[in-house]
Design an enzyme around this catalytic site. Structure first.
Site, PDB file in Angstrom:
ATOM      1  CE  LYS A 145       4.938  -1.717   6.062  1.00 34.06           C
ATOM      2  NZ  LYS A 145       3.556  -2.149   6.319  1.00 34.06           N
ATOM      3  NE  ARG A 157      -2.874  -1.389   3.256  1.00 34.69           N
ATOM      4  CZ  ARG A 157      -3.305  -1.045   4.469  1.00 34.69           C
ATOM      5  NH1 ARG A 157      -4.049   0.026   4.644  1.00 34.69           N
ATOM      6  NH2 ARG A 157      -2.965  -1.769   5.520  1.00 34.69           N
ATOM      7  CG  ASN A 215      35.747  29.062  -5.594  1.00 37.43           C
ATOM      8  OD1 ASN A 215      35.024  29.470  -6.500  1.00 37.43           O
ATOM      9  ND2 ASN A 215      35.385  28.113  -4.763  1.00 37.43           N
ATOM     10  CE1 TYR A 216      36.984  22.742  -9.622  1.00 44.11           C
ATOM     11  CE2 TYR A 216      35.208  23.346 -11.111  1.00 44.11           C
ATOM     12  CZ  TYR A 216      36.051  22.390 -10.582  1.00 44.11           C
ATOM     13  OH  TYR A 216      35.961  21.093 -11.022  1.00 44.11           O
ATOM     14  CG  ASP A 240       4.948  -2.139   9.859  1.00 41.66           C
ATOM     15  OD1 ASP A 240       4.997  -2.572  11.028  1.00 41.66           O
ATOM     16  OD2 ASP A 240       4.168  -2.585   9.000  1.00 41.66           O
ATOM     17  CG  ASN A 244      -0.107  -0.844   7.297  1.00 41.13           C
ATOM     18  OD1 ASN A 244       0.703  -1.760   7.234  1.00 41.13           O
ATOM     19  ND2 ASN A 244      -0.802  -0.582   8.378  1.00 41.13           N
ATOM     20  NE  ARG A 301      36.236  51.128 -13.631  1.00 42.79           N
ATOM     21  CZ  ARG A 301      35.954  51.568 -12.403  1.00 42.79           C
ATOM     22  NH1 ARG A 301      35.621  50.727 -11.446  1.00 42.79           N
ATOM     23  NH2 ARG A 301      36.009  52.847 -12.128  1.00 42.79           N
ATOM     24  N   GLY A 339       3.907 -15.370   6.432  1.00 42.67           N
ATOM     25  CA  GLY A 339       3.158 -14.922   7.610  1.00 42.67           C
ATOM     26  C   GLY A 339       4.057 -14.637   8.798  1.00 42.67           C
ATOM     27  CB  THR A 340       3.395 -12.675  11.888  1.00 45.57           C
ATOM     28  OG1 THR A 340       2.155 -13.342  12.180  1.00 45.57           O
ATOM     29  CG2 THR A 340       3.072 -11.343  11.228  1.00 45.57           C
TER      30      THR A 340
HETATM   31  C1  UD1 Z   1      -0.697  -8.534  12.423  1.00 42.85           C
HETATM   32  C2  UD1 Z   1      -1.353  -9.465  13.444  1.00 42.85           C
HETATM   33  C3  UD1 Z   1      -2.662  -8.832  13.913  1.00 42.85           C
HETATM   34  C4  UD1 Z   1      -2.395  -7.467  14.496  1.00 42.85           C
HETATM   35  C5  UD1 Z   1      -1.677  -6.597  13.490  1.00 42.85           C
HETATM   36  C6  UD1 Z   1      -1.258  -5.289  14.118  1.00 42.85           C
HETATM   37  C7  UD1 Z   1      -0.696 -11.693  12.749  1.00 42.85           C
HETATM   38  C8  UD1 Z   1      -1.158 -12.944  12.086  1.00 42.85           C
HETATM   39  N1  UD1 Z   1      -1.617 -10.728  12.817  1.00 42.85           N
HETATM   40  O1  UD1 Z   1      -1.584  -8.490  11.313  1.00 42.85           O
HETATM   41  O2  UD1 Z   1      -3.259  -9.661  14.896  1.00 42.85           O
HETATM   42  O3  UD1 Z   1      -3.617  -6.846  14.910  1.00 42.85           O
HETATM   43  O4  UD1 Z   1      -0.490  -7.253  13.015  1.00 42.85           O
HETATM   44  O5  UD1 Z   1      -0.750  -4.433  13.147  1.00 42.85           O
HETATM   45  O6  UD1 Z   1       0.412 -11.601  13.201  1.00 42.85           O
HETATM   46  N2  UD1 Z   1       5.932  -9.769   8.328  1.00 42.85           N
HETATM   47  C9  UD1 Z   1       7.049 -10.503   8.049  1.00 42.85           C
HETATM   48  N3  UD1 Z   1       6.931 -11.661   7.346  1.00 42.85           N
HETATM   49  C10 UD1 Z   1       5.733 -12.128   6.939  1.00 42.85           C
HETATM   50  C11 UD1 Z   1       4.579 -11.396   7.229  1.00 42.85           C
HETATM   51  C12 UD1 Z   1       4.701 -10.213   7.940  1.00 42.85           C
HETATM   52  O7  UD1 Z   1       8.165 -10.110   8.403  1.00 42.85           O
HETATM   53  O8  UD1 Z   1       5.705 -13.197   6.317  1.00 42.85           O
HETATM   54  C13 UD1 Z   1       6.068  -8.532   9.087  1.00 42.85           C
HETATM   55  C14 UD1 Z   1       5.576  -7.341   8.326  1.00 42.85           C
HETATM   56  O9  UD1 Z   1       6.634  -6.730   7.580  1.00 42.85           O
HETATM   57  C15 UD1 Z   1       5.098  -6.414   9.437  1.00 42.85           C
HETATM   58  C16 UD1 Z   1       4.660  -7.374  10.518  1.00 42.85           C
HETATM   59  O10 UD1 Z   1       5.278  -8.615  10.235  1.00 42.85           O
HETATM   60  O11 UD1 Z   1       6.141  -5.639   9.957  1.00 42.85           O
HETATM   61  C17 UD1 Z   1       3.148  -7.547  10.566  1.00 42.85           C
HETATM   62  O12 UD1 Z   1       2.710  -8.072   9.340  1.00 42.85           O
HETATM   63  P1  UD1 Z   1       1.347  -7.628   8.682  1.00 42.85           P
HETATM   64  O13 UD1 Z   1       1.132  -8.396   7.436  1.00 42.85           O
HETATM   65  O14 UD1 Z   1       1.274  -6.162   8.590  1.00 42.85           O
HETATM   66  O15 UD1 Z   1       0.333  -8.159   9.774  1.00 42.85           O
HETATM   67  P2  UD1 Z   1      -1.194  -7.891   9.853  1.00 42.85           P
HETATM   68  O16 UD1 Z   1      -1.888  -8.713   8.830  1.00 42.85           O
HETATM   69  O17 UD1 Z   1      -1.429  -6.431   9.853  1.00 42.85           O
END
Ligand code: UD1
Ligand code: CA
Length: 456
Positions: free
Chosen positions: A22, A15, A384-385, A102, A225, A438, A78-79
């Site tokens: 980011k 986004r 100067n240059y 972020d 974001n 001059r 995913g996280t």
């Molecule tokens: C996550 C939480 C959500 C919470 C929200 C707060 C999870 C599943 N959900 O959701 O409960 O309310 O944050 O903002 O954790 N990232 C990685 N690798 C990945 C995915 C993400 O490093 O594979 C990093 C992203 O860069 C970011 C952070 O993890 O800094 C959160 O990821 P993001 O996708 O923004 O999580 P949300 O879906 O917003």
């Protein structure tokens, strides 16, 4: 208690609609990740691990600059998957604090309280109550208030979506348990991702206490974001900085039109008009006044300095009582002593001006040493240059340089001398004398203005 910190920073940030990863977007002149790493450094962690993915090459440079360790996550699933990647690097025991690259304005006190709440034995979640919780993971509680789990927005039922208590994305967990939990995660959910948030239900099932500690303020947990959110956070941060300066006695004409992208130290009775930007390290001595729309970077201004509007100062030192602007430009290496006057459309670079020297209009001083009380005329420049090397111009005390002179460096203008307007000076001048270089003015007798030839 050993503390490990993990900062998740692998996400793409779609986004932002930007080619820049980011976490490298800037807030108050520093990248989002720099802000987080500055804060975590104050917590004295055993190790700081940053999960990188999108733009890892660029992000890794920032990580390395802080002496932290980057761990690549590719692809990003995913996280929970992000934390799986750092499992081999984490310590054996102690606490792991998980932050987001972020979420730049997390306070050290909040992060430290979260780690304390974990205390090696509990899972501690940083939460907040939001008027509009959509998009966030919701905190699920039993009727007695005990935390049961987190449900992601996309997986939540309509009833669960009514919950306004959300997970901020930051938690602290006992390291040994965290490792076991994340390795057991599955991705059977709405997004097909490994959700870190699923470890909450695991903790509950295993009888590990879960505490949800509310964040003390919203700004510290706001994520970036989109460009809109970044701009909103910038204004919040600048408002805080402006308020701190006002508290400390600096008179800002308008705290909403003030930007500090570095550090500003100051004496008493400093006044700053609207629209000024301060970068790097700036010092404003007692009674300094800055006019509207000035940019100051890495500059030190002694007591009583007055800067008129629309002036740009970079890498300069100004002595007490010196006046600059409007529309002046001081470049790196400009060292102005006391009571120097620099006027409109004057540029000074790598030059020292002694006490009482003046260049009031339309002039350039580069690589020059200017003596006390020198008066440097309008339209005059130091050449100067030579196209390859820079050379020094020495203007000794009490010299007057007329208007529109070219001083071809290296050259010395001796003390007390005067250089006539329009002179091009290529050799040293004599002290106390008038030098003119001059063409002599002549009047041509009998000359007639040409007239247009008549058509035949
Ligand atoms: C996550 C939480 C959500 C919470 C929200 C707060 C999870 C599943 N959900 O959701 O409960 O309310 O944050 O903002 O954790 N990232 C990685 N690798 C990945 C995915 C993400 O490093 O594979 C990093 C992203 O860069 C970011 C952070 O993890 O800094 C959160 O990821 P993001 O996708 O923004 O999580 P949300 O879906 O917003
Ligand atoms: Ca997501």
């Amino acid at each position: 208690m050993a503390l490990d910190i993990v900062i998740m920073a692998a996400g793409k940030g779609t986004r932002m609609k930007s080619g820049l990863p980011k976490v490298l977007h800037r807030l108050a002149g520093r990248s989002l990740l720099d802000h987080v790493l500055d804060t975590t450094a104050t917590l004295g962690p055993e190790r700081t691990l940053v999960v990188t993915g999108h733009g890892a090459e660029q992000v890794d440079r920032v990580v390395a600059a802080h002496g932290a360790q980057a761990v690549l996550q590719s692809p990003q699933l995913g996280t929970g998957h992000a934390i799986q990647q750092v499992v081999p690097q984490l310590g054996e025991a102690g606490t792991t604090l998980i932050l987001n690259g972020d979420v730049p304005l997390i306070e050290a006190a909040t992060a430290s309280a979260l780690a304390q709440a974990c205390g090696d034995a509990q899972l501690a979640l940083l939460t907040i109550i939001l008027p509009d919780a959509s998009g966030y993971g919701r905190i699920l509680r039993a009727p007695d208030g005990a935390v049961l789990g987190i449900v992601e927005h996309k997986d939540a039922s309509p009833a669960q979506r009514q919950i306004r208590e959300v997970y901020t994305g930051m938690m602290a967990a006992p390291t040994a348990l965290l490792k076991r939990w994340v390795m057991a995660l599955r991705n059977d959910n709405a997004q097909g991702e490994f959700y870190l948030t699923d470890i909450v239900a695991m903790a509950v099932a295993q009888g590990v206490p879960v505490v949800a500690s509310p964040a003390p303020d919203e700004t510290g947990v706001l994520g970036v974001n989109s460009p809109l959110q970044l701009a909103d956070l910038e204004r919040r941060l600048q408002r805080r900085r402006a308020e701190a300066l006002l508290e400390a006695g600096v008179r800002l004409a308008d705290p909403a039109r003030f930007d500090l992208r570095g550090t500003l130290s100051h004496g008493q009775d400093v006044e700053i008009d609207v629209g000024c930007v301060f970068e790097g390290q700036v010092h404003l001595g007692e009674g300094v006044r800055i006019g509207a729309h000035c940019v100051l970077r890495n500059a030190s201004l002694a007591a009583g300095v007055v800067i008129q509007p629309f002036t740009h100062i970079d890498g300069a030192t100004l002595g007490a009582g010196t006046q600059v602007g409007p529309f002046a430009r001081l470049r790196p290496g400009a060292a102005l002593a006391e009571d120097v006057h620099i006027g409109n459309f004057v540029e000074v670079k790598n030059s020292t001006l002694a006490r009482g020297a003046k260049a009031n209009h339309l002039a350039y001083l580069g690589d020059a040493s200017v003596g006390e009380r020198v008066n440097y005329g309008a339209g005059s420049i130091t050449a100067n240059y030579d196209g390859a090397n820079k050379h020094l111009t020495v203007i000794e005390a009490d010299v007057h340089i007329g208007s529109n002179c070219v001083l071809v460096a290296p050259v010395t203008i001796r003390a007390g001398g005067t250089v006539g307007g329009g002179s091009t000076i290529t050799r040293a001048t004599e002290a106390g004398k008038l030098t003119v270089a001059r063409g002599k003015q002549v009047t041509i007798p009998g000359w007639k203005r040409p007239v247009k030839a008549k058509r035949p």
